[in-house]
Scaffold this active site. Structure first.
Site, PDB file in Angstrom:
ATOM      1  N   LYS A 181      -0.464   5.490  -5.185  1.00 45.47           N
ATOM      2  CA  LYS A 181      -1.506   5.178  -6.424  1.00 45.47           C
ATOM      3  C   LYS A 181      -2.693   6.889  -6.737  1.00 45.47           C
ATOM      4  CE  LYS A 181      -3.008   1.985  -3.463  1.00 45.47           C
ATOM      5  NZ  LYS A 181      -2.424   1.803  -2.611  1.00 45.47           N
TER       6      LYS A 181
ATOM      7  N   GLY B 102      -5.846   5.704   1.672  1.00 44.14           N
ATOM      8  CA  GLY B 102      -5.467   7.108   2.073  1.00 44.14           C
ATOM      9  C   GLY B 102      -4.928   7.798   0.584  1.00 44.14           C
ATOM     10  N   HIS B 103      -5.372   7.615  -0.759  1.00 39.65           N
ATOM     11  CA  HIS B 103      -4.863   8.253  -1.279  1.00 39.65           C
ATOM     12  C   HIS B 103      -4.157  10.044  -1.354  1.00 39.65           C
ATOM     13  CE1 HIS B 103      -6.297   4.446  -3.197  1.00 39.65           C
ATOM     14  NE2 HIS B 103      -5.750   3.945  -2.410  1.00 39.65           N
TER      15      HIS B 103
ATOM     16  N   GLN C  76      -4.558  -0.542  -1.405  1.00 39.00           N
ATOM     17  CA  GLN C  76      -4.133  -1.037  -0.676  1.00 39.00           C
ATOM     18  C   GLN C  76      -3.217  -1.603  -2.044  1.00 39.00           C
ATOM     19  OE1 GLN C  76      -8.122  -2.080   0.028  1.00 39.00           O
ATOM     20  NE2 GLN C  76      -7.063   0.154   1.487  1.00 39.00           N
TER      21      GLN C  76
ATOM     22  N   THR D 113      -5.446  -6.592   4.345  1.00 36.32           N
ATOM     23  CA  THR D 113      -6.969  -6.741   4.820  1.00 36.32           C
ATOM     24  C   THR D 113      -8.164  -7.404   3.992  1.00 36.32           C
ATOM     25  OG1 THR D 113      -8.643  -4.661   4.115  1.00 36.32           O
ATOM     26  CG2 THR D 113      -6.651  -5.535   2.274  1.00 36.32           C
TER      27      THR D 113
ATOM     28  N   GLY E 181       0.987  -1.107  -0.241  1.00 30.71           N
ATOM     29  CA  GLY E 181       0.078  -0.121  -0.316  1.00 30.71           C
ATOM     30  C   GLY E 181       0.907   1.164   0.444  1.00 30.71           C
ATOM     31  N   ASP E 182       0.340   2.299  -0.064  1.00 33.10           N
ATOM     32  CA  ASP E 182       0.741   3.751  -0.222  1.00 33.10           C
ATOM     33  C   ASP E 182       2.118   3.561  -1.409  1.00 33.10           C
ATOM     34  OD1 ASP E 182      -0.583   4.413   1.885  1.00 33.10           O
ATOM     35  OD2 ASP E 182       0.354   3.135   3.576  1.00 33.10           O
TER      36      ASP E 182
HETATM   37  P1  GDP Z   1      -1.458   5.618  -1.820  1.00 32.54           P
HETATM   38  O1  GDP Z   1      -2.604   5.587  -1.202  1.00 32.54           O
HETATM   39  O2  GDP Z   1      -1.016   4.975  -3.108  1.00 32.54           O
HETATM   40  O3  GDP Z   1      -1.797   6.677  -3.359  1.00 32.54           O
HETATM   41  O4  GDP Z   1      -0.035   6.435  -1.424  1.00 32.54           O
HETATM   42  P2  GDP Z   1      -0.236   7.483  -0.538  1.00 32.54           P
HETATM   43  O5  GDP Z   1      -0.821   8.775  -0.226  1.00 32.54           O
HETATM   44  O6  GDP Z   1      -0.852   7.218   0.710  1.00 32.54           O
HETATM   45  O7  GDP Z   1       0.952   7.657  -0.158  1.00 32.54           O
HETATM   46  C1  GDP Z   1       1.960   8.314  -1.198  1.00 32.54           C
HETATM   47  C2  GDP Z   1       2.664   9.551  -0.596  1.00 32.54           C
HETATM   48  O8  GDP Z   1       4.194  10.296  -1.621  1.00 32.54           O
HETATM   49  C3  GDP Z   1       1.955  10.811  -0.636  1.00 32.54           C
HETATM   50  O9  GDP Z   1       2.603  11.522   0.285  1.00 32.54           O
HETATM   51  C4  GDP Z   1       2.023  11.597  -1.852  1.00 32.54           C
HETATM   52  O10 GDP Z   1       1.938  12.717  -1.765  1.00 32.54           O
HETATM   53  C5  GDP Z   1       4.071  11.187  -1.687  1.00 32.54           C
HETATM   54  N1  GDP Z   1       4.349  10.495  -3.435  1.00 32.54           N
HETATM   55  C6  GDP Z   1       4.007  10.212  -4.877  1.00 32.54           C
HETATM   56  N2  GDP Z   1       4.743   9.599  -5.305  1.00 32.54           N
HETATM   57  C7  GDP Z   1       6.321  10.768  -5.012  1.00 32.54           C
HETATM   58  C8  GDP Z   1       7.151  10.266  -5.334  1.00 32.54           C
HETATM   59  O11 GDP Z   1       7.648  10.326  -6.886  1.00 32.54           O
HETATM   60  N3  GDP Z   1       8.137  11.153  -4.656  1.00 32.54           N
HETATM   61  C9  GDP Z   1       7.611  11.573  -3.221  1.00 32.54           C
HETATM   62  N4  GDP Z   1       8.864  12.038  -2.884  1.00 32.54           N
HETATM   63  N5  GDP Z   1       6.245  12.183  -2.890  1.00 32.54           N
HETATM   64  C10 GDP Z   1       5.956  11.645  -3.812  1.00 32.54           C
HETATM   65  P1  IMO Z   2      -4.076   2.432   0.648  1.00 29.74           P
HETATM   66  O1  IMO Z   2      -5.120   2.313  -0.048  1.00 29.74           O
HETATM   67  C1  IMO Z   2      -0.989   1.140   3.599  1.00 29.74           C
HETATM   68  C2  IMO Z   2      -3.442  -1.872   6.580  1.00 29.74           C
HETATM   69  C3  IMO Z   2      -3.322  -1.680   7.916  1.00 29.74           C
HETATM   70  C4  IMO Z   2      -3.041  -2.853   8.399  1.00 29.74           C
HETATM   71  C5  IMO Z   2      -3.717  -4.007   7.245  1.00 29.74           C
HETATM   72  C6  IMO Z   2      -5.845  -4.254   7.600  1.00 29.74           C
HETATM   73  O2  IMO Z   2      -4.143   3.760   1.149  1.00 29.74           O
HETATM   74  O3  IMO Z   2      -2.817   1.519   0.245  1.00 29.74           O
HETATM   75  P2  IMO Z   2      -7.665  -2.858   7.626  1.00 29.74           P
HETATM   76  O4  IMO Z   2      -8.285  -1.764   7.837  1.00 29.74           O
HETATM   77  O5  IMO Z   2      -8.261  -3.043   6.260  1.00 29.74           O
HETATM   78  O6  IMO Z   2      -8.452  -3.625   7.946  1.00 29.74           O
HETATM   79  O7  IMO Z   2      -6.454  -2.819   7.451  1.00 29.74           O
HETATM   80  O8  IMO Z   2      -3.620  -3.230   5.457  1.00 29.74           O
HETATM   81  N1  IMO Z   2      -4.430  -1.392   4.964  1.00 29.74           N
HETATM   82  C7  IMO Z   2      -3.171  -0.527   4.559  1.00 29.74           C
HETATM   83  N2  IMO Z   2      -1.875  -0.460   4.257  1.00 29.74           N
HETATM   84  N3  IMO Z   2      -2.311   1.681   2.851  1.00 29.74           N
HETATM   85  C8  IMO Z   2      -3.409   1.489   2.520  1.00 29.74           C
HETATM   86  O9  IMO Z   2      -4.210   1.538   1.860  1.00 29.74           O
HETATM   87  C9  IMO Z   2      -4.357   0.167   3.727  1.00 29.74           C
HETATM   88  N4  IMO Z   2      -5.197   0.116   3.833  1.00 29.74           N
HETATM   89  C10 IMO Z   2      -4.497  -1.058   4.928  1.00 29.74           C
HETATM   90  O10 IMO Z   2      -1.933  -1.131   8.092  1.00 29.74           O
HETATM   91  O11 IMO Z   2      -2.355  -3.305   8.865  1.00 29.74           O
HETATM   92 MG    MG Z   3      -2.157   5.318   1.079  1.00 34.64          MG
END
Ligand code: GDP
Ligand code: IMO
Ligand code: MG
Length: 430
Positions: free
Chosen positions: A17, A41-42, A231, A246, A13-14
Site C-alpha cells: 500500500k 509498516g508502509h 492493515q 486488528t 496486510g503488507d
Molecule cells: P504495506 O504495509 O501494504 O505498505 O506493505 P509493506 O511495506 O509492509 O510490505 C510490502 C513489501 O514489499 C515492502 O518491502 C515493499 O518494498 C515491497 N514491495 C512493494 N511492491 C513490490 C513489488 O511489486 N515487488 C517486490 N518485489 N516488492 C514489492
Molecule cells: P500494514 O498496514 C500485517 C496483524 C498482526 C496481528 C493482528 C493484530 O503494514 O499492512 P494488532 O497489533 O493490530 O493488534 O495486531 O494484525 N497486523 C498486521 N499484519 N500488516 C499490518 O499493517 C498489520 N497490522 C496488524 O500481525 O496478527
Molecule cells: Mg506493512
C-alpha cells in the site's frame, strides 16, 4: 466538488500500500490516514533509499502535498517522534506538511503493556499482535475512556492520564500480569512514561486541527484527497478472521468515520493485492504453504514484517477472500503487486474456490477459523523471466499478461496497474 479516493489492502496486510500511495501522490493534493496506528509498516523505496512509515501518511516525501493523520488513527507519541526524526534525517520536512486531528486517540505506555498482558492471558490462543497497544487503545475509545491528541493541550491532562493509567494497572492486576516488573523495549513503565511525556512537546509543535473540517473544505475547493488504508480487509474488526484481526475498520466504510467524510463523497477505490498471499501473526490462512514454494515466496519476497521483523507466512493467492474484500470495499481499480517474486516459478497457482465439508463454495463461512478449508487450485504456467527494465505494461511477457487477464476475469474487477519491484519507478499502468 471532488470526492475522496481511497486505497486499501485486500488481503492480510503488507500488500504494498505504502509504495502505491507514494506513486499516486503526484495526482493528489492531500494524503490522509483514517485508521490503524503504529501496527502498520508502509515501505517506500526510491533513489536507492528505503523508508518505513508507521503512522505518517505515505505522501510525506512529496513536500508540496499535505499529509493528514485523521481522527480514526491512534498515535503513540514516542513512536511518532522517532518517525519524525528519521524523516527529517532523510530530508523530509513534516512540520510543514503534516496535520494531525485533535480527535485522534493516544496510545499510552500502559496501553502497550496491556496489549502484552492480554496476549499473555490468551496463552496459545494469542493473536500475535504487534504489541503497539492497538487493541487496548481502541477498546478505551469505544468505552469512552480514552485520551485524544487535543487533550494534551488541556490543563488537567496529567490528571486524566494518571486516572487512565490507574485503570490499566487494575486491569493488568486482574490478568495476573506483573506490570511493576515488566519491561517494554527495555523500559519499565516509569521510564517509558517519562519518555512518552517528553515526546508530547514535539507533538505540540505540529498543526493540530479538526481534520474533518479540513478534508471537507479541501473537497469543496476541488482539491484531490487520497485516503490511505492500513492493515486490510481480512484483518478488519467486523469482516476479518475474528478474533485474529486488528481493532479498526480497514474496509472502505472506515474512511467515513475515520476522516469525517460522507459516503456520498467517496470516489474511486484502489484495492491492493499481492500476486500471492502473506499473513503475519496467528489466524486461519487456507492457502498457506509449508513447503519449499512457501519458503521461496518468503525469501524472494523478503517477507519479514516491516514493523516487527517477524517472518510472514506465505501461500498462494486466495480468490474467494479477494472477491470478498472487493465486495466489501467496492473496489474500482485493482492493483497487483509483487508478481516478480514468482519470476523463477515453473507453475503458479490460484485458489479459485474452497471445498468445505465436501461442498465447493466461494463464500467465506462464519466458521472460517475452525472448519477444514480445502483450496481448489487452478495452475498457470510461470513466465520464467525477469521483469527488470520493463517500463510498459504491453512489454510484459505474454504468459504473464494472460495470467493477469485471467485474474481480472475471476475477480471481476479491472486491474489497472501491476507493480514489479519495491521501487517507486516500477508500476506499470494499463
Ligand atoms: P504495506 O504495509 O501494504 O505498505 O506493505 P509493506 O511495506 O509492509 O510490505 C510490502 C513489501 O514489499 C515492502 O518491502 C515493499 O518494498 C515491497 N514491495 C512493494 N511492491 C513490490 C513489488 O511489486 N515487488 C517486490 N518485489 N516488492 C514489492
Ligand atoms: P500494514 O498496514 C500485517 C496483524 C498482526 C496481528 C493482528 C493484530 O503494514 O499492512 P494488532 O497489533 O493490530 O493488534 O495486531 O494484525 N497486523 C498486521 N499484519 N500488516 C499490518 O499493517 C498489520 N497490522 C496488524 O500481525 O496478527
Ligand atoms: Mg506493512
Amino acid at each position: 466538488m471532488t470526492k475522496v479516493d481511497v486505497l486499501l489492502g485486500l488481503q492480510w496486510g503488507d500488500e504494498g500500500k505504502g509504495k502505491i500511495v507514494d506513486v499516486l501522490t503526484p495526482n493528489y493534493d492531500v494524503i490522509a490516514r483514517f485508521q490503524g496506528g503504529p501496527n502498520a509498516g508502509h515501505t517506500l523505496e526510491f533513489n536507492g533509499m528505503k523508508h518505513v512509515l508507521h503512522i505518517i501518511p505515505s505522501g510525506i516525501f512529496h513536500k508540496e502535498k499535505i499529509n493528514v493523520i485523521g481522527n480514526g488513527v491512534i498515535i503513540e507519541p514516542c513512536i511518532f517522534k522517532q518517525e519524525i526524526e528519521s524523516l527529517v534525517a532523510k530530508g523530509a520536512d513534516p512540520e510543514k506538511n503534516l496535520y494531525i486531528s485533535k480527535k485522534a486517540h493516544l496510545i499510552l505506555p500502559s496501553h502497550r503493556m496491556l496489549d502484552a498482558a492480554n496476549e499473555q492471558a490468551k496463552g496459545n490462543r494469542k493473536i500475535g499482535s504487534t504489541l503497539k497497544g492497538i487493541g487496548p487503545t481502541y477498546t478505551d475509545k469505544i468505552a469512552r475512556a480514552g485520551l485524544r491528541v487535543g487533550d494534551i493541550l488541556a490543563p488537567d491532562f496529567r490528571e486524566r492520564y494518571e486516572l487512565l493509567k490507574c485503570q490499566h494497572m487494575q486491569t493488568a492486576h486482574t490478568l495476573n500480569f506483573d506490570l511493576a516488573n515488566f519491561r517494554l523495549d527495555g523500559l519499565t513503565l516509569d521510564e517509558y512514561e517519562a519518555k512518552w511525556m517528553a515526546s508530547l512537546d514535539l507533538l505540540k509543535r505540529f498543526q493540530l486541527i479538526n481534520s474533518e473540517y479540513f478534508i471537507n473544505q479541501c473537497l469543496q475547493e476541488d482539491k484531490k484527497v487520497l485516503a490511505e488504508g492500513a492493515q486490510a480487509a481480512m484483518l478488519d474488526i467486523d469482516f476479518g478472521t475474528y478474533p485474529f484481526v486488528t481493532s479498526s475498520s480497514c474496509v472502505a466504510a472506515g474512511v467515513c468515520s475515520g476522516l469525517g467524510v460522507a459516503p456520498s463523497k467517496v470516489g474511486r477505490i484502489f484495492g491492493i493485492a499481492k500476486a500471492y498471499c502473506t499473513r503475519v501473526g496467528a489466524g486461519p490462512f487456507p492457502t498457506e504453504l509449508f513447503d519449499e514454494t512457501g519458503k521461496l515466496l518468503c525469501e524472494n519476497g523478503h517477507e519479514y514484517g516491516s514493523t516487527t521483523g517477524r517472518p510472514r507466512r506465505c501461500g498462494w493467492i486466495d480468490l474467494p477472500a479477494l472477491r470478498y474484500a472487493c465486495m466489501l470495499d467496492g473496489v474500482t481499480d485493482l492493483i497487483i503487486t509483487k508478481p516478480d517474486v514468482m519470476n523463477d516459478f515453473d507453475e503458479i497457482k490460484m485458489c479459485t474456490a474452497y471445498e468445505i465439508e465436501g461442498k465447493v463454495t466461494n463464500e467465506l463461512p462464519f466458521e472460517y477459523n475452525t472448519l477444514e478449508i480445502h483450496p481448489q487450485y487452478t495452475t498457470y504456467k510461470g513466465w520464467k523471466q525477469s521483469l527488470a527494465g520493463i517500463t510498459k505494461y504491453e512489454d510484459l511477457p505474454q504468459i504473464m499478461k494472460d495470467y493477469i487477464l485471467s485474474l481480472e476475469e475471476q475477480v471481476g474487477v479491472h486491474i489497472s496497474a501491476v507493480s514489479t519491484s519495491p521501487d517507486r519507478k516500477d508500476v506499470l499502468f494499463r
